[in-house]
Write a protein that holds these residues in place. Structure first.
Motif, mmCIF file in Angstrom:
data_model
loop_
_atom_site.group_PDB
_atom_site.id
_atom_site.type_symbol
_atom_site.label_atom_id
_atom_site.label_comp_id
_atom_site.label_asym_id
_atom_site.label_seq_id
_atom_site.Cartn_x
_atom_site.Cartn_y
_atom_site.Cartn_z
ATOM 1 N N GLY A 199 0.881 -1.346 -0.087
ATOM 2 C CA GLY A 199 0.138 0.046 0.094
ATOM 3 C C GLY A 199 0.797 1.312 -0.207
ATOM 4 N N HIS A 200 2.064 1.202 -0.150
ATOM 5 C CA HIS A 200 3.063 2.182 -0.008
ATOM 6 C C HIS A 200 4.337 2.130 -0.870
ATOM 7 C CE1 HIS A 200 1.008 2.009 3.934
ATOM 8 N NE2 HIS A 200 1.361 3.384 4.364
ATOM 9 N N GLY A 201 4.843 3.367 -1.242
ATOM 10 C CA GLY A 201 6.031 3.466 -2.231
ATOM 11 C C GLY A 201 5.826 2.651 -3.556
ATOM 12 N N ARG A 202 6.952 1.930 -3.957
ATOM 13 C CA ARG A 202 6.932 1.261 -4.835
ATOM 14 C C ARG A 202 6.119 -0.432 -4.895
ATOM 15 N NH1 ARG A 202 13.177 2.519 -6.526
ATOM 16 N NH2 ARG A 202 13.326 4.780 -6.116
ATOM 17 N N SER A 203 5.649 -0.465 -3.578
ATOM 18 C CA SER A 203 5.022 -1.769 -3.463
ATOM 19 C C SER A 203 3.711 -1.895 -3.773
ATOM 20 C CB SER A 203 5.033 -2.307 -2.103
ATOM 21 O OG SER A 203 6.263 -2.321 -1.555
ATOM 22 N N ASP A 204 3.091 -3.149 -4.365
ATOM 23 C CA ASP A 204 1.536 -3.156 -4.913
ATOM 24 C C ASP A 204 0.863 -2.348 -3.735
ATOM 25 O OD1 ASP A 204 2.312 -4.693 -7.107
ATOM 26 O OD2 ASP A 204 1.750 -6.498 -6.332
ATOM 27 N N LYS A 205 -0.287 -2.157 -4.057
ATOM 28 C CA LYS A 205 -1.407 -1.112 -3.461
ATOM 29 C C LYS A 205 -2.707 -1.977 -3.467
ATOM 30 C CE LYS A 205 1.207 3.112 -4.040
ATOM 31 N NZ LYS A 205 2.362 2.291 -4.619
ATOM 32 N N PRO A 206 -2.948 -2.785 -2.811
ATOM 33 C CA PRO A 206 -4.368 -3.571 -2.938
ATOM 34 C C PRO A 206 -5.495 -2.765 -2.114
ATOM 35 C CG PRO A 206 -2.944 -4.602 -0.915
ATOM 36 C CD PRO A 206 -2.035 -3.649 -1.618
ATOM 37 N N GLU A 207 -6.703 -2.763 -2.444
ATOM 38 C CA GLU A 207 -7.585 -2.007 -1.821
ATOM 39 C C GLU A 207 -7.681 -1.934 -0.394
ATOM 40 O OE1 GLU A 207 -11.245 -2.622 -3.966
ATOM 41 O OE2 GLU A 207 -10.622 -2.192 -5.855
ATOM 42 N N SER A 208 -7.584 -3.095 0.181
ATOM 43 C CA SER A 208 -7.572 -2.994 1.694
ATOM 44 C C SER A 208 -6.637 -4.344 2.148
ATOM 45 C CB SER A 208 -9.005 -3.750 2.089
ATOM 46 O OG SER A 208 -9.222 -4.915 1.651
ATOM 47 N N TYR A 209 -6.096 -3.950 3.313
ATOM 48 C CA TYR A 209 -5.254 -4.790 4.027
ATOM 49 C C TYR A 209 -5.227 -4.335 5.414
ATOM 50 C CZ TYR A 209 -2.513 -0.649 2.924
ATOM 51 O OH TYR A 209 -2.130 0.598 2.697
ATOM 52 N N THR A 210 -4.422 -5.172 6.185
ATOM 53 C CA THR A 210 -4.390 -5.071 7.844
ATOM 54 C C THR A 210 -2.926 -4.967 8.370
ATOM 55 O OG1 THR A 210 -4.132 -7.754 8.486
ATOM 56 C CG2 THR A 210 -6.310 -6.759 7.892
ATOM 57 N N LEU A 211 -2.994 -4.680 9.617
ATOM 58 C CA LEU A 211 -1.502 -4.395 10.341
ATOM 59 C C LEU A 211 -0.771 -5.892 10.060
ATOM 60 C CD1 LEU A 211 0.719 -3.220 11.796
ATOM 61 C CD2 LEU A 211 -0.698 -3.624 13.878
ATOM 62 N N ASP A 212 -1.594 -6.945 10.395
ATOM 63 C CA ASP A 212 -1.027 -8.290 10.179
ATOM 64 C C ASP A 212 -0.454 -8.520 9.044
ATOM 65 O OD1 ASP A 212 -0.849 -11.128 11.545
ATOM 66 O OD2 ASP A 212 -2.319 -11.787 9.893
ATOM 67 N N ASP A 213 -1.025 -8.125 7.825
ATOM 68 C CA ASP A 213 -0.377 -8.350 6.528
ATOM 69 C C ASP A 213 0.888 -7.542 6.556
ATOM 70 O OD1 ASP A 213 -2.608 -9.791 5.147
ATOM 71 O OD2 ASP A 213 -3.561 -7.925 4.999
ATOM 72 N N HIS A 214 1.066 -6.449 7.122
ATOM 73 C CA HIS A 214 2.312 -5.846 7.135
ATOM 74 C C HIS A 214 3.264 -6.557 7.885
ATOM 75 C CE1 HIS A 214 0.985 -2.139 5.295
ATOM 76 N NE2 HIS A 214 0.244 -1.601 6.386
ATOM 77 N N ILE A 215 3.066 -7.307 8.950
ATOM 78 C CA ILE A 215 3.876 -8.009 9.821
ATOM 79 C C ILE A 215 4.413 -9.291 8.930
ATOM 80 C CG2 ILE A 215 4.319 -9.655 11.791
ATOM 81 C CD1 ILE A 215 2.147 -7.566 13.087
ATOM 82 N N LYS A 216 3.337 -9.799 8.497
ATOM 83 C CA LYS A 216 3.589 -11.281 7.570
ATOM 84 C C LYS A 216 4.402 -10.763 6.359
ATOM 85 C CE LYS A 216 -0.484 -13.879 8.990
ATOM 86 N NZ LYS A 216 -1.912 -14.256 8.759
ATOM 87 N N ASP A 217 4.347 -9.676 5.650
ATOM 88 C CA ASP A 217 5.164 -9.089 4.624
ATOM 89 C C ASP A 217 6.545 -8.929 5.131
ATOM 90 O OD1 ASP A 217 2.895 -9.096 2.935
ATOM 91 O OD2 ASP A 217 2.666 -7.117 3.123
ATOM 92 N N ALA A 218 6.703 -8.374 6.245
ATOM 93 C CA ALA A 218 8.189 -8.180 6.796
ATOM 94 C C ALA A 218 8.885 -9.314 7.147
ATOM 95 C CB ALA A 218 8.145 -7.316 8.134
ATOM 96 N N VAL A 219 8.035 -10.377 7.800
ATOM 97 C CA VAL A 219 8.486 -11.746 7.961
ATOM 98 C C VAL A 219 8.976 -12.543 6.703
ATOM 99 C CG1 VAL A 219 8.002 -14.102 8.803
ATOM 100 C CG2 VAL A 219 7.462 -12.104 10.325
ATOM 101 N N ALA A 220 8.052 -12.393 5.679
ATOM 102 C CA ALA A 220 8.323 -12.992 4.103
ATOM 103 C C ALA A 220 9.685 -12.460 3.788
ATOM 104 C CB ALA A 220 7.198 -12.583 3.241
ATOM 105 N N LEU A 221 9.934 -10.971 3.856
ATOM 106 C CA LEU A 221 11.174 -10.411 3.510
ATOM 107 C C LEU A 221 12.370 -11.146 4.271
ATOM 108 C CD1 LEU A 221 12.702 -8.758 1.608
ATOM 109 C CD2 LEU A 221 12.467 -6.748 3.573
#
Length: 257
Positions: A55-77
């Motif tokens: 949802g920010h910067g050069r990353s994809d911007k889906p219509e909705s997401y959650t803080l848990d999505d942010h956390i899982k994304d960081a863990v995925a990185l």
């Protein structure tokens, strides 16, 4: 430019320097570019990774997401880069993500820096600010509210304005719809019952004049994390890393070292 996939989302990150990995997590509606000063400073000693959250910067911007999505994304990185251990630094929204990562990966996150943070929230900090100072914001449009909010958020507005200008030069902003989705992702989170799981050596930094996430929120966060250190910057608001940048870099460098 490095990208990776987290479930169905493509995310962007910067990767500079060598040494112990240091993951930087940005604030709401911002992106990795807000860390231009930190990346330049820390790349001399660390492998600095600066993620654009979904949802920010050069990353994809889906219509909705959650803080848990942010956390899982960081863990995925972290898993994508096969990092066995790392340090994590998060500012504002990034500090909430950082708490979640340190809870999820207690044996891998060795040092944790939480800046302008809080351990829970029923709605975004900006919505809480509007409610807390309802009379001051009454009758203003959303743009007007956002403009006026800086009066309650920062101590050194001149430094913040320069930082925002330089960040904007290096990145694109969000549309109104994207800002609404980003803010909505921060509703209804509460880490207080889980912060005791964190094993990382932790430093919490608040700004005395922060009306968005006031110092009592930072102190509360530190109290829930075992052996955490709390510091309050007396000439800062919501951006201690900007308003007292040299103090911030010096203290953080000493802590990480």
């Amino acid at each position: 430019m490095p990208h990776f996939k987290s479930r169905d989302i493509t995310l962007f990150y910067e990767d500079v320097g060598e040494g112990t990995p240091l993951l930087l997590l940005h604030g709401l509606t911002s992106n990795h570019a807000m860390f231009y000063r930190e990346m330049d400073f820390f790349k001399k000693k660390y492998r600095v990774l600066a993620l654009d959250s979904r949802g920010h910067g050069r990353s994809d911007k889906p219509e909705s997401y959650t803080l848990d999505d942010h956390i899982k994304d960081a863990v995925a990185l972290i898993n994508h880069l096969e990092l066995e251990t790392l340090y994590v630094l998060g500012v504002s929204m990034g500090s909430y993500i950082a708490q979640g990562v340190a809870i999820a990966l207690p044996d891998r996150v060795k040092k944790l820096v939480l800046v302008a943070t809080k351990p829970s929230g029923e709605q975004s900090s900006m919505a809480e600010l509007f409610d807390r100072h309802e009379d001051a914001f009454r009758g203003l449009s959303l743009v007007g509210k956002l403009d006026k909010s800086s009066e309650f958020m920062f101590y050194n507005q001149e430094k913040v304005d320069e930082w925002l200008r330089k960040t904007a030069e290096k990145s694109d902003g969000l549309t109104g719809r994207e800002q609404v989705a980003a803010s909505a992702a921060l509703k209804d989170f509460d880490f207080r019952s889980e912060l005791g799981k964190i094993r990382a050596e932790t430093l919490v930094i608040s700004g005395t004049h922060d009306g968005l996430n006031p110092p009592d929120k930072g102190r509360e966060t530190a109290l829930h994390i075992p052996d955490a250190t709390y510091m309050e910057f007396k000439r800062s608001g919501h951006a201690p890393n900007v308003e007292q940048d040299r103090l911030f870099l010096g203290i953080t460098d000493n802590f990480l070292d």
